[in-house]
Design a protein around this motif. Structure first.
Motif, PDB file in Angstrom:
ATOM      1  N   THR A  10      27.831  30.700  33.417  1.00 14.63           N
ATOM      2  CA  THR A  10      27.648  32.079  33.863  1.00 14.63           C
ATOM      3  C   THR A  10      28.735  32.493  34.842  1.00 14.63           C
ATOM      4  N   ALA A  11      29.340  31.536  35.536  1.00 16.50           N
ATOM      5  CA  ALA A  11      30.454  31.860  36.434  1.00 16.50           C
ATOM      6  C   ALA A  11      31.656  32.341  35.627  1.00 16.50           C
ATOM      7  N   PHE A  12      31.842  31.803  34.443  1.00 14.66           N
ATOM      8  CA  PHE A  12      32.939  32.276  33.591  1.00 14.66           C
ATOM      9  C   PHE A  12      32.668  33.691  33.086  1.00 14.66           C
ATOM     10  N   TYR A  13      31.406  34.007  32.847  1.00 15.11           N
ATOM     11  CA  TYR A  13      31.028  35.381  32.496  1.00 15.11           C
ATOM     12  C   TYR A  13      31.404  36.321  33.641  1.00 15.11           C
ATOM     13  N   MET A  14      31.123  35.888  34.861  1.00 20.19           N
ATOM     14  CA  MET A  14      31.468  36.670  36.039  1.00 20.19           C
ATOM     15  C   MET A  14      32.983  36.810  36.175  1.00 20.19           C
ATOM     16  N   LEU A  15      33.722  35.739  35.945  1.00 15.05           N
ATOM     17  CA  LEU A  15      35.178  35.799  36.013  1.00 15.05           C
ATOM     18  C   LEU A  15      35.748  36.791  35.006  1.00 15.05           C
ATOM     19  N   ALA A  16      35.205  36.780  33.794  1.00 14.76           N
ATOM     20  CA  ALA A  16      35.669  37.725  32.773  1.00 14.76           C
ATOM     21  C   ALA A  16      35.398  39.162  33.205  1.00 14.76           C
ATOM     22  N   ALA A  17      34.260  39.396  33.835  1.00 12.95           N
ATOM     23  CA  ALA A  17      33.947  40.744  34.310  1.00 12.95           C
ATOM     24  C   ALA A  17      34.932  41.183  35.391  1.00 12.95           C
ATOM     25  N   TYR A  18      35.261  40.298  36.308  1.00 16.13           N
ATOM     26  CA  TYR A  18      36.213  40.654  37.362  1.00 16.13           C
ATOM     27  C   TYR A  18      37.626  40.811  36.820  1.00 16.13           C
ATOM     28  N   VAL A  19      38.000  40.022  35.838  1.00 18.32           N
ATOM     29  CA  VAL A  19      39.312  40.213  35.202  1.00 18.32           C
ATOM     30  C   VAL A  19      39.368  41.585  34.539  1.00 18.32           C
ATOM     31  N   THR A  20      38.295  41.981  33.874  1.00 21.63           N
ATOM     32  CA  THR A  20      38.236  43.320  33.279  1.00 21.63           C
ATOM     33  C   THR A  20      38.359  44.381  34.362  1.00 21.63           C
ATOM     34  N   PHE A  21      37.676  44.192  35.472  1.00 20.42           N
ATOM     35  CA  PHE A  21      37.759  45.136  36.588  1.00 20.42           C
ATOM     36  C   PHE A  21      39.191  45.243  37.104  1.00 20.42           C
ATOM     37  N   ILE A  22      39.857  44.113  37.296  1.00 23.68           N
ATOM     38  CA  ILE A  22      41.241  44.129  37.795  1.00 23.68           C
ATOM     39  C   ILE A  22      42.170  44.825  36.810  1.00 23.68           C
ATOM     40  N   LEU A  23      42.023  44.512  35.532  1.00 20.36           N
ATOM     41  CA  LEU A  23      42.909  45.098  34.525  1.00 20.36           C
ATOM     42  C   LEU A  23      42.720  46.606  34.407  1.00 20.36           C
ATOM     43  N   THR A  24      41.492  47.091  34.558  1.00 11.72           N
ATOM     44  CA  THR A  24      41.258  48.534  34.440  1.00 11.72           C
ATOM     45  C   THR A  24      41.564  49.282  35.729  1.00 11.72           C
ATOM     46  N   SER A  25      41.096  48.781  36.848  1.00 14.11           N
ATOM     47  CA  SER A  25      41.221  49.549  38.090  1.00 14.11           C
ATOM     48  C   SER A  25      42.565  49.369  38.774  1.00 14.11           C
ATOM     49  N   GLN A  26      43.132  48.191  38.729  1.00 13.41           N
ATOM     50  CA  GLN A  26      44.369  47.953  39.458  1.00 13.41           C
ATOM     51  C   GLN A  26      45.613  48.023  38.587  1.00 13.41           C
ATOM     52  N   LEU A  27      45.491  47.642  37.328  1.00 11.17           N
ATOM     53  CA  LEU A  27      46.642  47.692  36.435  1.00 11.17           C
ATOM     54  C   LEU A  27      46.631  48.912  35.516  1.00 11.17           C
ATOM     55  N   GLY A  28      45.515  49.625  35.453  1.00 14.16           N
ATOM     56  CA  GLY A  28      45.434  50.869  34.700  1.00 14.16           C
ATOM     57  C   GLY A  28      45.330  50.727  33.191  1.00 14.16           C
ATOM     58  N   LEU A  29      44.978  49.557  32.696  1.00 12.52           N
ATOM     59  CA  LEU A  29      44.818  49.391  31.247  1.00 12.52           C
ATOM     60  C   LEU A  29      43.513  50.028  30.791  1.00 12.52           C
ATOM     61  N   ASN A  30      43.453  50.384  29.507  1.00  7.66           N
ATOM     62  CA  ASN A  30      42.195  50.958  29.007  1.00  7.66           C
ATOM     63  C   ASN A  30      41.140  49.863  28.840  1.00  7.66           C
ATOM     64  N   VAL A  31      39.900  50.291  28.730  1.00  4.96           N
ATOM     65  CA  VAL A  31      38.782  49.341  28.743  1.00  4.96           C
ATOM     66  C   VAL A  31      38.782  48.403  27.530  1.00  4.96           C
ATOM     67  N   PRO A  32      38.975  48.877  26.297  1.00  7.50           N
ATOM     68  CA  PRO A  32      38.956  47.931  25.173  1.00  7.50           C
ATOM     69  C   PRO A  32      40.032  46.847  25.277  1.00  7.50           C
ATOM     70  N   LEU A  33      41.238  47.245  25.648  1.00  7.42           N
ATOM     71  CA  LEU A  33      42.312  46.259  25.795  1.00  7.42           C
ATOM     72  C   LEU A  33      42.001  45.299  26.949  1.00  7.42           C
ATOM     73  N   SER A  34      41.487  45.822  28.035  1.00  7.34           N
ATOM     74  CA  SER A  34      41.124  44.984  29.184  1.00  7.34           C
ATOM     75  C   SER A  34      40.041  43.985  28.812  1.00  7.34           C
ATOM     76  N   ALA A  35      39.062  44.418  28.035  1.00  9.09           N
ATOM     77  CA  ALA A  35      37.985  43.519  27.625  1.00  9.09           C
ATOM     78  C   ALA A  35      38.534  42.384  26.754  1.00  9.09           C
ATOM     79  N   LEU A  36      39.387  42.712  25.817  1.00 14.10           N
ATOM     80  CA  LEU A  36      39.979  41.676  24.957  1.00 14.10           C
ATOM     81  C   LEU A  36      40.845  40.709  25.751  1.00 14.10           C
ATOM     82  N   LEU A  37      41.664  41.252  26.658  1.00 16.86           N
ATOM     83  CA  LEU A  37      42.506  40.392  27.478  1.00 16.86           C
ATOM     84  C   LEU A  37      41.681  39.514  28.416  1.00 16.86           C
ATOM     85  N   SER A  38      40.611  40.063  28.947  1.00 15.79           N
ATOM     86  CA  SER A  38      39.789  39.259  29.866  1.00 15.79           C
ATOM     87  C   SER A  38      39.096  38.122  29.125  1.00 15.79           C
TER      88      SER A  38
END
Length: 140
Positions: A38-66
């Motif tokens: 479940t910690a890896f699930y949390m890490l993926a969520a935070y990676v998605t957050f970083i990619l969308t909010s700080q790097l400005g990527l769109n959500v689908p691409l951020s989800a795949l990358l995370s």
């Protein structure tokens, strides 16, 4: 109010069931009791957050990358920490619990204790028993 609590409880139970099925899959296939799953699930969520909010990527691409980045990170953790001690179940449990706590504390230090969110992947909502449920919440 009871209907809202019931609907929200069912939605949260669905997330817990998904996490539990991941735990069951890891144990069933690899015969590893990984309490850090479940910690890896949390890490993926935070990676998605970083990619969308700080790097400005769109959500689908951020989800795949995370998912890709977290999978690679998980493989690295497996090779570095779990593979050598795999036969010792108690040690595996201790190491995976330690990893989960370590990941959690690192993310608390970096992001704080408050909830973070990403932009909605799908706009809109539907109603269950008079309670609005967003499509975003359903696919999460």
């Amino acid at each position: 109010m009871i209907k809202t609590i019931l609907v929200n409880g069912i939605m949260i139970a669905g997330v817990y069931a998904l996490l539990a099925s991941g735990f069951s899959l890891i144990f069933g296939v690899a015969r590893i009791i990984s309490l850090a799953q479940t910690a890896f699930y949390m890490l993926a969520a935070y990676v998605t957050f970083i990619l969308t909010s700080q790097l400005g990527l769109n959500v689908p691409l951020s989800a795949l990358l995370s998912v890709a980045l977290t999978t690679l990170f998980g493989l690295g953790v497996y090779w570095l920490c779990i593979d050598r001690i795999r036969e010792h179940e108690t040690t595996v449990i201790l190491v995976t619990v330690s990893l989960a706590i370590f990941f959690q504390e690192c993310l608390i230090l970096k992001f704080g204790l408050y909830q973070k969110s990403v932009p909605q992947f799908i706009e809109g909502f539907f109603e269950i028993l008079g309670t609005r449920v967003s499509y975003q919440y359903v696919i999460a």
